[in-house]
Design a protein around this motif. Sequence first.
Motif, short mmCIF file in Angstrom:
data_model
loop_
_atom_site.label_atom_id
_atom_site.label_comp_id
_atom_site.label_asym_id
_atom_site.label_seq_id
_atom_site.Cartn_x
_atom_site.Cartn_y
_atom_site.Cartn_z
N SER C 47 15.53 31.96 14.72
CA SER C 47 16.24 30.72 14.39
C SER C 47 16.59 29.91 15.63
O SER C 47 16.37 28.71 15.67
N GLY C 194 8.03 38.83 4.91
CA GLY C 194 8.60 37.57 4.45
C GLY C 194 9.81 37.13 5.26
O GLY C 194 10.28 36.01 5.14
N ALA C 195 10.33 38.03 6.07
CA ALA C 195 11.48 37.74 6.94
C ALA C 195 12.58 37.01 6.17
O ALA C 195 12.90 37.40 5.05
N SER C 196 13.10 35.93 6.70
CA SER C 196 14.24 35.29 6.04
C SER C 196 13.80 34.42 4.85
O SER C 196 14.64 33.84 4.17
N GLN C 197 12.51 34.35 4.57
CA GLN C 197 12.06 33.53 3.44
C GLN C 197 12.53 34.10 2.10
O GLN C 197 12.61 33.37 1.11
N GLY C 199 15.40 34.84 1.39
CA GLY C 199 16.65 34.14 1.12
C GLY C 199 16.43 32.65 0.97
O GLY C 199 16.97 32.01 0.06
N THR C 200 15.63 32.07 1.85
CA THR C 200 15.49 30.62 1.86
C THR C 200 14.50 30.11 0.81
O THR C 200 14.70 29.06 0.22
N LEU C 201 13.41 30.82 0.59
CA LEU C 201 12.42 30.43 -0.42
C LEU C 201 12.06 31.66 -1.25
O LEU C 201 10.99 32.25 -1.05
N PRO C 202 12.95 32.08 -2.14
CA PRO C 202 12.78 33.36 -2.83
C PRO C 202 11.42 33.52 -3.51
O PRO C 202 10.80 34.58 -3.40
N GLU C 203 10.92 32.48 -4.14
CA GLU C 203 9.67 32.65 -4.88
C GLU C 203 8.53 33.03 -3.93
O GLU C 203 7.59 33.70 -4.32
N VAL C 204 8.64 32.60 -2.66
CA VAL C 204 7.63 32.92 -1.66
C VAL C 204 7.84 34.34 -1.13
O VAL C 204 6.94 35.17 -1.12
N TYR C 238 16.31 43.37 -2.06
CA TYR C 238 15.64 42.44 -2.96
C TYR C 238 14.77 43.13 -4.01
O TYR C 238 14.16 42.48 -4.84
#
Lengths: 680, 193, 292
Positions: C47, C194-197, C199-204, C238
């Motif tokens: 980040s 998927g790292a922080s994705q 959280g930020t883009l759950p579908e991905v 998750y």
Amino acid sequence: MLRENGFGSGPTSGGKTNGAPVNGDPPIRIGVYVCHCGTNIARTVDVERVTEKAGELPGVTIARDYKYMCSDPGQELIKEDIEELGLNRIVVASCSPNLHEGTFRGATAAGGLNPFFFQMVNIREHASWVHEDRESATDKAIDLVRAAVRRVHHHKALETRRVPIKPEVLVVGGGIAGISAALTLADGGKHVYLIEREASIGGHMAQFDKTFPTLDCAACILTPKMTQVRNHPNITLMTMTEVVKVDGFVGSYEVTVKHRPRFIDVSLCVGCQQCIDACVYKRGKFEDEFDAGLSMRKPIYLPNAQAVPQVVLIDPEQCIQFSSGKCKQTCVEACDRDAIFFDQEERIETLDVGAIIMATGFQTFDARRSPHYGYGIYPNVYTALEVERLVNASGPTGGEIVLRDGEKPTAVGIVHCVGSRNQKSNPWCSKVCCMYSLKLAHLIKEKTDAEVYNFYIDMRTPGKGFEEFYQRVASEGTHLIRGKVASVYQQADGDGELLVDVEDTLAGMVRRIPVDMLVLAVGLEPRYDAEEVRRTFNITCSGDGWFMERHPKLAPVDTFTDGVYLAGCCQGPKDIPETVAQAGAAAGQALALIGRGYMELEPNTAQVIAEDCSGCKTCIPLCPYQAILHDDAENRAEINEVLCKGCGVCVAACPSGSIVQNLFEDTEIYEEIEGVLAYA
Amino acid sequence: MRPNIRTEADRSPEFARWITSLPGAEKIRECMHCGLCSASCPLFAYMDYSPRQLMHLGREGFRDDVLGSFTIWLCTSCYQCTVECPRQIPVTEIMYALKRRAIEEKVYTPHLPIPVLAREFRRMVTDRGRISESWLVMKLLLKTGVHRMFGMVGLGWDLVRTGRFSLRKETIRDRGDLARMLEAVGSDAEAVS
Amino acid sequence: MKKLAYYPGCSLSGTGRAYDESLRAVFAALGEPLEELDDWNCCGATSYMSIDKGKAYALASRNLALAEREDADLLTPCNACYLVLEKTRRHLAESAEMGGRVRHALDAVGLGYAGVVRARHPLEVLTQDIGVERLKEAVKEPLKGLKIAPYYGCQIVRPYATFDDQYHPQTMDQLLKATGAKVVEYPFKTRCCGASQTGTLPEVGLHLVYRLLNEAKARGADVLAVICSLCHFNLDVYQSKVRREYDLEPIPILYFSQILGLALGVPAKKLGIDRCVVSATPVLERRAAHAA
């Protein structure tokens, strides 16, 4: 532009007419010629200023610049000036002596001077090509010219030496390149030693099935050539033989070769193969190299069905007799010609030849070095060479394309550029892979009716009939997908089915394609021992490891070592027609050399000044060419001019300074140094 | 949707110069479009431009297309593309630089949580020297839509239940030093056009 | 062996507590108890690098400087911290400009950095410094019958393959095999989680998590072993969300250090085994019962 000293009356005339005469000889009158080399030199070096400065130097009668000194009119200038202005020394500032020293010595001689009254200055490779700043490049060129002018004052008339050329030729490597070169030379009436490291000649070509783009059978066109080699009265074929040492020089090379033991007498064996049937191993146990590991052979074997010579060999690493000494030797019993000798030993031999042709070939890229393709891990990932064997009627499957489990593939992916065009492996394009991949696509489709996917980056098909072949394969319905496969994944439950991920760059999407066979189009690279071989033969390699030609356009089969020529893929990737053409060219060059009958050698030899020599013998062990002897009666050293190569080691080593060398006399060198350091 | 045609007026030569002047990024010019970066990217399926296309748009100077692309925010820095690239283009590092420039120039979808996360992350690290995950996530949710919080309740409870939800505000001892140090390092010049 | 200063990183005091607990326990059991780097700070992760390069490097380099003061290398269990510290070390050595800026900043607070500190991952230290043989000798409860999929994630072998193979890493495999467990073939060893994705883009993010979990199941694994707290978070926390979207049997996610700890006879409680959202207890008990 013209600058004249003594003759013209322009502002640049130095007034001082001539340089100091040397030893009461006639006054020195030097002509300096500065070449533009088109814009190669003139773009970065101010040739007019160099000419102007040269014109002011002591001894210089005339200084000119000219667009192309190497052209006919350029050479004519030198000739005319010698005749009209009475010049007796010539300096040309242009390119590398490697390229045109001969040219300008010739022009000097044509004007009636001894050609060694010439000195060359390299202001292209040493100035214009390696500098960006015009000002300093010009200054450097002036310094170099000044050095040459001061040096040439002291040049002497010399005579070149002539040595006879031996008419035999050594060809190293028995692939299609070596075979072609050897046959051309032998047909030309020269005796050829063709040496091959492996047990049979034929090289990679012998492993192929069909050849692109005409799809003629490789064996059908190669085997007759191999047989011709075997039967040609002018060819001495030596297999399982390697070069260990090369001495001598152009026209007179002395090559030491090592024959590895085959454990079979080549003159007795007729290739009946009774011994193989009789071997205590009932079936093959070791990977067959010729079949790229796809079949198994015994420790005693014939290299391949078309092998030349048709003679078996024993692998001592695998044969029980060698490991335990207690084999029943059923092979010996079976051989009715008594050709098997377990005690055969390595043998050294020396060959005298006038010229050498290098045809040592290539190796294919090891696909394990690109681990993401899973070669060596997933059984259904193959190299193109393995598939060549699968397609081949004399291969391990009799020409049937089947997977390791015996099933016919239904979807086949072919990955182009494996190991090639990649900074992490080989940056070059291997040139032949696009075409052989298209060929394999065609053959696989023809034999299996599978879906075939060719994954390419750029489709490179420049060659006679190549583009038409590409069109033909496209029309057959092969999927041509522009993108490089990124990963190969074998599913947990599939029967060896592979999923490949690739960006279809033309469609702009990633595609995931299931295949049951993946073929890696491995590129070509220099052999693992190319560096060692290069040293042995004293030739050069380019940065990527291929043997280097003398000039990329005008001397593509010569090397920087006179009398050593290149043929085939040892110089860089090429296809069969190109290889054969280059082999012909190399043979032609060797024939031209031999046809001349003698070699003119640089008169750069060293001599002992007899009255100064104290007979200390310092120089004798230092000479790399054994050219110095000690005259016991007179107690002084004596140099054999025929053997001397002009390396200068003895000159530097002599404690009393009593050895001098032509073209490198102390005064010449000191004057050159003074000249280069005398900048304003 | 933007019409699929660009004129030379759409190109920013400055942007092309900037992107190719990033460390190692001059190699973008040598790209042969083999697509290894795209095919090896785990997030490719969700991108508007593939990494390969993005590199090309960059070297041609299509600033708006590049900085407005969703692709740069999807990059998780897994470095697969960087490792695979046969021309050794540092794709991941270029993605970082593009994110920095997009944030600097405020060119990104306003509700995209990724730049918000980056900013909140920075604020917390700059202030306290360490990240307290629970607080960071809550801030992110507040900024990008409280509605998201409902979906997170179960997850939050899981963390509490397993003792992994900490409301302690983690901090370092020498906070003053850290602030002085970050001040002293100055700011990046690369995004200045 | 050069002294090691333990650099847990932020997430090991929060969601990744079990990693911290089990690492300390394992190193203590092997007679090399960990000592934490005094007053370490956040590495900046991905980040910070997305916003300000200079400050990101300064942030990371403070930890290198603190370790250099103690003449130690940094034992760095988190993949992201490991990469950031390694990248910083290399970049400061290569870039005179950035090196100068960062040294100036460190100097402002009385710190110095000569460039001799390396980030070292526990996998590297355990295989190279301590050695698989020593671990084998210390095993008290062999984990016979446990089938493990080893998941390395990204950033530990990419872009720099410092201590393991980039495509087919082996260090964790070796350690897990030393416990007597069976390591299954797992082709997604180094794919991204998927790292922080998540959280930020759950579908991905969730799809990436699904592929990793599904593959581990398909290869017959009882548990998935990880080496990074973010990977653990995605795969474990998750997992229930993933299972709502996709058809998938649960699979517990354990840190490799928890597995080593079990084999070394450390009580499950001290290893944070009960901190898994997807409980590992049933699998572990079943194995123990089977083995007995």
